[in-house]
Design a protein around this motif. Structure first.
Motif, mmCIF file in Angstrom:
data_model
loop_
_atom_site.group_PDB
_atom_site.id
_atom_site.type_symbol
_atom_site.label_atom_id
_atom_site.label_comp_id
_atom_site.label_asym_id
_atom_site.label_seq_id
_atom_site.Cartn_x
_atom_site.Cartn_y
_atom_site.Cartn_z
ATOM 1 N N TYR A 211 -59.216 -9.684 50.058
ATOM 2 C CA TYR A 211 -59.334 -9.220 48.672
ATOM 3 C C TYR A 211 -60.796 -8.829 48.427
ATOM 4 O O TYR A 211 -61.690 -9.310 49.115
ATOM 5 C CB TYR A 211 -58.867 -10.306 47.708
ATOM 6 C CG TYR A 211 -59.578 -11.630 47.870
ATOM 7 C CD1 TYR A 211 -60.682 -11.948 47.092
ATOM 8 C CD2 TYR A 211 -59.163 -12.564 48.835
ATOM 9 C CE1 TYR A 211 -61.347 -13.147 47.248
ATOM 10 C CE2 TYR A 211 -59.818 -13.767 48.995
ATOM 11 C CZ TYR A 211 -60.917 -14.056 48.196
ATOM 12 O OH TYR A 211 -61.571 -15.244 48.362
ATOM 13 N N PRO A 212 -61.005 -7.960 47.427
ATOM 14 C CA PRO A 212 -62.359 -7.442 47.212
ATOM 15 C C PRO A 212 -63.264 -8.442 46.519
ATOM 16 O O PRO A 212 -62.802 -9.326 45.801
ATOM 17 C CB PRO A 212 -62.114 -6.225 46.311
ATOM 18 C CG PRO A 212 -60.846 -6.536 45.595
ATOM 19 C CD PRO A 212 -60.010 -7.343 46.534
ATOM 20 N N GLY A 213 -64.552 -8.299 46.734
ATOM 21 C CA GLY A 213 -65.544 -9.087 45.998
ATOM 22 C C GLY A 213 -65.565 -8.616 44.554
ATOM 23 O O GLY A 213 -65.020 -7.563 44.212
ATOM 24 N N TRP A 214 -66.214 -9.377 43.722
ATOM 25 C CA TRP A 214 -66.173 -9.100 42.295
ATOM 26 C C TRP A 214 -66.921 -7.815 41.936
ATOM 27 O O TRP A 214 -66.490 -7.055 41.066
ATOM 28 C CB TRP A 214 -66.770 -10.283 41.529
ATOM 29 C CG TRP A 214 -66.932 -10.073 40.072
ATOM 30 C CD1 TRP A 214 -66.077 -9.403 39.240
ATOM 31 C CD2 TRP A 214 -68.009 -10.518 39.258
ATOM 32 N NE1 TRP A 214 -66.557 -9.412 37.957
ATOM 33 C CE2 TRP A 214 -67.749 -10.093 37.933
ATOM 34 C CE3 TRP A 214 -69.179 -11.259 39.500
ATOM 35 C CZ2 TRP A 214 -68.620 -10.371 36.877
ATOM 36 C CZ3 TRP A 214 -70.021 -11.535 38.443
ATOM 37 C CH2 TRP A 214 -69.746 -11.092 37.155
ATOM 38 N N HIS A 215 -68.048 -7.560 42.587
ATOM 39 C CA HIS A 215 -68.908 -6.467 42.111
ATOM 40 C C HIS A 215 -68.406 -5.083 42.473
ATOM 41 O O HIS A 215 -68.645 -4.127 41.739
ATOM 42 C CB HIS A 215 -70.318 -6.639 42.681
ATOM 43 C CG HIS A 215 -70.829 -8.031 42.585
ATOM 44 N ND1 HIS A 215 -70.946 -8.679 41.385
ATOM 45 C CD2 HIS A 215 -71.220 -8.916 43.537
ATOM 46 C CE1 HIS A 215 -71.410 -9.912 41.608
ATOM 47 N NE2 HIS A 215 -71.571 -10.074 42.896
ATOM 48 N N ASN A 239 -74.775 -10.755 32.689
ATOM 49 C CA ASN A 239 -74.328 -10.221 33.972
ATOM 50 C C ASN A 239 -75.376 -9.381 34.679
ATOM 51 O O ASN A 239 -75.093 -8.740 35.684
ATOM 52 C CB ASN A 239 -73.067 -9.372 33.786
ATOM 53 C CG ASN A 239 -71.821 -10.238 33.814
ATOM 54 O OD1 ASN A 239 -71.832 -11.307 34.409
ATOM 55 N ND2 ASN A 239 -70.777 -9.791 33.158
ATOM 56 N N ILE A 240 -76.596 -9.401 34.154
ATOM 57 C CA ILE A 240 -77.634 -8.561 34.759
ATOM 58 C C ILE A 240 -77.841 -8.942 36.224
ATOM 59 O O ILE A 240 -78.070 -8.094 37.076
ATOM 60 C CB ILE A 240 -78.953 -8.663 33.952
ATOM 61 C CG1 ILE A 240 -79.968 -7.641 34.458
ATOM 62 C CG2 ILE A 240 -79.527 -10.074 34.010
ATOM 63 C CD1 ILE A 240 -81.192 -7.534 33.588
ATOM 64 N N PHE A 241 -77.766 -10.213 36.492
ATOM 65 C CA PHE A 241 -77.850 -10.695 37.870
ATOM 66 C C PHE A 241 -76.807 -11.786 38.048
ATOM 67 O O PHE A 241 -76.704 -12.655 37.209
ATOM 68 C CB PHE A 241 -79.250 -11.255 38.161
ATOM 69 C CG PHE A 241 -79.448 -11.563 39.620
ATOM 70 C CD1 PHE A 241 -79.917 -10.581 40.476
ATOM 71 C CD2 PHE A 241 -79.116 -12.808 40.117
ATOM 72 C CE1 PHE A 241 -80.057 -10.854 41.831
ATOM 73 C CE2 PHE A 241 -79.253 -13.064 41.477
ATOM 74 C CZ PHE A 241 -79.726 -12.088 42.327
ATOM 75 N N PRO A 242 -76.068 -11.701 39.110
ATOM 76 C CA PRO A 242 -76.149 -10.715 40.177
ATOM 77 C C PRO A 242 -75.307 -9.451 39.946
ATOM 78 O O PRO A 242 -75.524 -8.448 40.628
ATOM 79 C CB PRO A 242 -75.567 -11.476 41.363
ATOM 80 C CG PRO A 242 -74.530 -12.344 40.732
ATOM 81 C CD PRO A 242 -75.086 -12.747 39.401
ATOM 82 N N HIS A 243 -74.371 -9.518 39.017
ATOM 83 C CA HIS A 243 -73.340 -8.486 38.987
ATOM 84 C C HIS A 243 -73.893 -7.056 38.868
ATOM 85 O O HIS A 243 -73.629 -6.212 39.714
ATOM 86 C CB HIS A 243 -72.349 -8.762 37.844
ATOM 87 C CG HIS A 243 -71.230 -7.767 37.772
ATOM 88 N ND1 HIS A 243 -70.310 -7.612 38.780
ATOM 89 C CD2 HIS A 243 -70.916 -6.839 36.837
ATOM 90 C CE1 HIS A 243 -69.459 -6.653 38.444
ATOM 91 N NE2 HIS A 243 -69.809 -6.161 37.276
ATOM 92 N N ASN A 244 -74.667 -6.796 37.821
ATOM 93 C CA ASN A 244 -75.169 -5.435 37.613
ATOM 94 C C ASN A 244 -76.094 -5.009 38.754
ATOM 95 O O ASN A 244 -76.081 -3.849 39.194
ATOM 96 C CB ASN A 244 -75.922 -5.337 36.281
ATOM 97 C CG ASN A 244 -75.036 -5.630 35.075
ATOM 98 O OD1 ASN A 244 -75.515 -6.104 34.051
ATOM 99 N ND2 ASN A 244 -73.737 -5.369 35.188
#
Length: 488
Positions: A211-215, A239-244
């Motif tokens: 399954y894919p990672g979140w980002h 969500n600036i880090f790590p997501h964005n």
RNA sequence: GGCGACGUCGCCAAGUGGUAAGGCAAGGGUCUGCAAAACCCUCACCGUGGGUUCGAGUCCCACCGUCGCCUCCA
């Protein structure tokens, strides 16, 4: 002054020019649908709702994409949020997703948040995500491990950290180390995870079942619907880090092109803890109020007013006291609108009082100046309050005001307060149009009967009508020229 | 510890160099059969200490306090 937006990528306000003239392509990170949305979500999505509404009012053709995360968002423990909820409720994962996606749209509709043009789901874009991961592997930005996991190698991307101002060397010390990981570096983030046998959200891939990672979902879906480079990317600052940061790295590495040109991040909603210290409202802390509960206590326009009286980038403390202040402020605005509409019912045709049109033009200019300055909604609301003082003065002055002028006043509130901010409703009526019309007629009948009683100095009857209507939630206000009513 | 913000009237809150928007609350008036609403008037030297400047909530430094993020979170 033209529209300026604070661009988090450069930490400064910059003049906004879209990539393609007249069009704005915009992506906002949506919720993970595993529970009901709370007021913190409301802050983010109401803020971007106003951004979209304002851009449209300025003539831009906005394409607004906001995803729904329904796969791949893991807890610290490694569990998938959706799967955990599914096993707790003895439901299929996609039942959970469907339930809370519907709940989310229900809440947003109730809050007057316009739906995004496209609401793509991560689970519906697995091939796009796989394709992007393959490109990253082909260009050596990502690597596959023996276990079938794929990670983005952040050391291969020197710009990693440019949005959140984080440098890799600074992260090493504080980074959590998970011994189960098979990453080359602790900072590397997952693009694809091999599925354990019990993990039932699974898809075939070149690297095995997983399954894919979140980002990666946001990168893949933004690219599909908005192109490799687009105008605005929004979300909550949390969500600036790590997501964005990960989105930028993997998108720019895979596409060999800049990702979003402007980054807009909304300040978090906090709620006082037992000692009165504001703490971020979040599902994991359990200190949240659902939108459904908030709407039981306050009407949508009041919640919007509460959120919009702070600038979107600032954190806001959720307190009953502040909400109450917002409610009263909103009532002041709406009473003036109500009075205008009431006058309009019996107004004489013509443009008597046309000098007031200058006031309306001034309001419009103040409003635009405020919103042009990084969507300063509090300034816009202040312009409406200034207008409200003028409107109340005019309508209480006894001077004749023609239909044309009243319509212009109503139109100003409708466009600025209604179309852009979403805090001035079109009509007071609730329920179906027919029943609303009947209710309005009945109230007017009682108001007329009370007027007759008052004229006959039968105050006992007059007060009884007013008291009983008040008990039903209909307040009456007597004016020299008649009675205005409002329903709660 | 690192990174990013913030601290403006009793409360909420705008304001990035030129003598402090707006709302709520409060006090005093006007209007009203009473009430409600409305209108008028009153109500801030911008966390502390330095510095730059003709001039600083607004820029710089230090200190105090608060929040967010540091791979769960809009």
């Amino acid at each position: 002054m033209s529209l300026h937006i604070y661009n988090v990528l450069h930490r400064e306000k910059m003049p906004f020019e879209p990539l393609y003239e007249g069009k704005v392509h915009m992506y906002v990170c949506g919720p993970t649908v595993y529970d009901h949305a709370h007021v913190g979500h409301a802050k983010t999505y109401i803020s971007f709702d106003v951004v979209v509404r304002y851009l449209r009012s300025r003539g831009y053709d906005v394409l607004y994409v906001q995803n729904l995360t329904d796969v791949g968002h893991l807890l610290d423990s490694g569990e998938d949020r959706i799967l955990k909820k599914a096993s707790q409720s003895q439901a299929l994962p996609m039942q959970i997703v469907e339930t809370y996606a519907r709940s989310y749209f229900e809440d947003m509709d109730a809050l007057g948040v316009l739906r995004p043009d496209i609401s793509p789901r991560a689970s519906g874009h697995i091939p796009e995500q796989i394709a992007m991961i393959e490109t990253l592997i082909a260009h050596s930005y990502a690597y596959v491990t023996e276990r079938g996991n794929v990670y983005f190698d952040v050391h291969r991307w020197p710009e990693y950290g440019k949005l959140s101002n984080r440098r890799l060397e600074e992260q090493e010390a504080g980074a959590r180390v998970d011994l189960r990981d098979d990453k080359r570096h602790v900072e590397d983030f997952a693009l694809w995870k091999a599925a354990e046998p019990e993990h039932i959200l699974r898809w075939d891939s070149p690297w095995g079942v997983g399954y894919p990672g979140w980002h990666i979902e946001c990168s893949a879906m933004a690219k599909k619907y908005l192109g490799v480079t687009f105008d605005i990317h929004g979300g909550g600052v949390d969500n600036i880090f790590p997501h964005n940061e990960c989105e930028i790295a993997q998108s720019e590495a895979a596409n060999d092109a800049p990702f979003a040109r402007f980054w807009m991040l909304v300040g978090s909603l906090t709620v006082p803890d037992e000692f009165g210290i504001p703490i971020k409202m979040s599902k994991s802390l359990g200190n949240f109020y659902t939108i459904k509960d908030a709407l039981k206590l306050h009407r949508a326009e009041v919640l919007r007013t509460f959120i919009l009286t702070s600038h979107y980038r600032n954190p806001v403390v959720f307190s009953e006291e502040a909400l109450d202040g917002a409610r009263r402020g909103w009532e002041r605005l709406y009473s003036a609108v109500r009075l205008t509409r009431e006058k309009l019912r019996t107004a004489a045709p013509g443009n008597a009082g046309a000098a007031f049109l200058d006031v309306l033009a001034g309001t419009r200019q103040k409003f635009i100046d405020a919103l042009d300055d990084d969507f300063n909604a509090p300034g816009g609301i202040a312009a409406l309050h200034d207008l409200t003082r003028e409107v109340n003065t005019l309508l209480n002055s006894g001077q004749p005001v023609g239909q044309a002028v009243l319509e212009a006043i109503d139109a100003t509130y409708r466009e600025l307060g209604g179309d852009v901010l979403g805090i001035i409703p079109d009509e007071a009526a609730a329920g179906s149009a027919a029943s609303a019309e009947r209710e309005t007629g009945l109230i007017r009948l009682l108001v007329d009967m009370r007027a007759e009683a008052r004229a006959a100095r039968d105050f006992a009857t007059a007060d009884r009508i007013r008291d009983q209507l008040a008990a039903l939630g209909v307040a009456l206000e007597d004016r020299a020229d008649g009675t205005v009513w409002r329903a709660n």
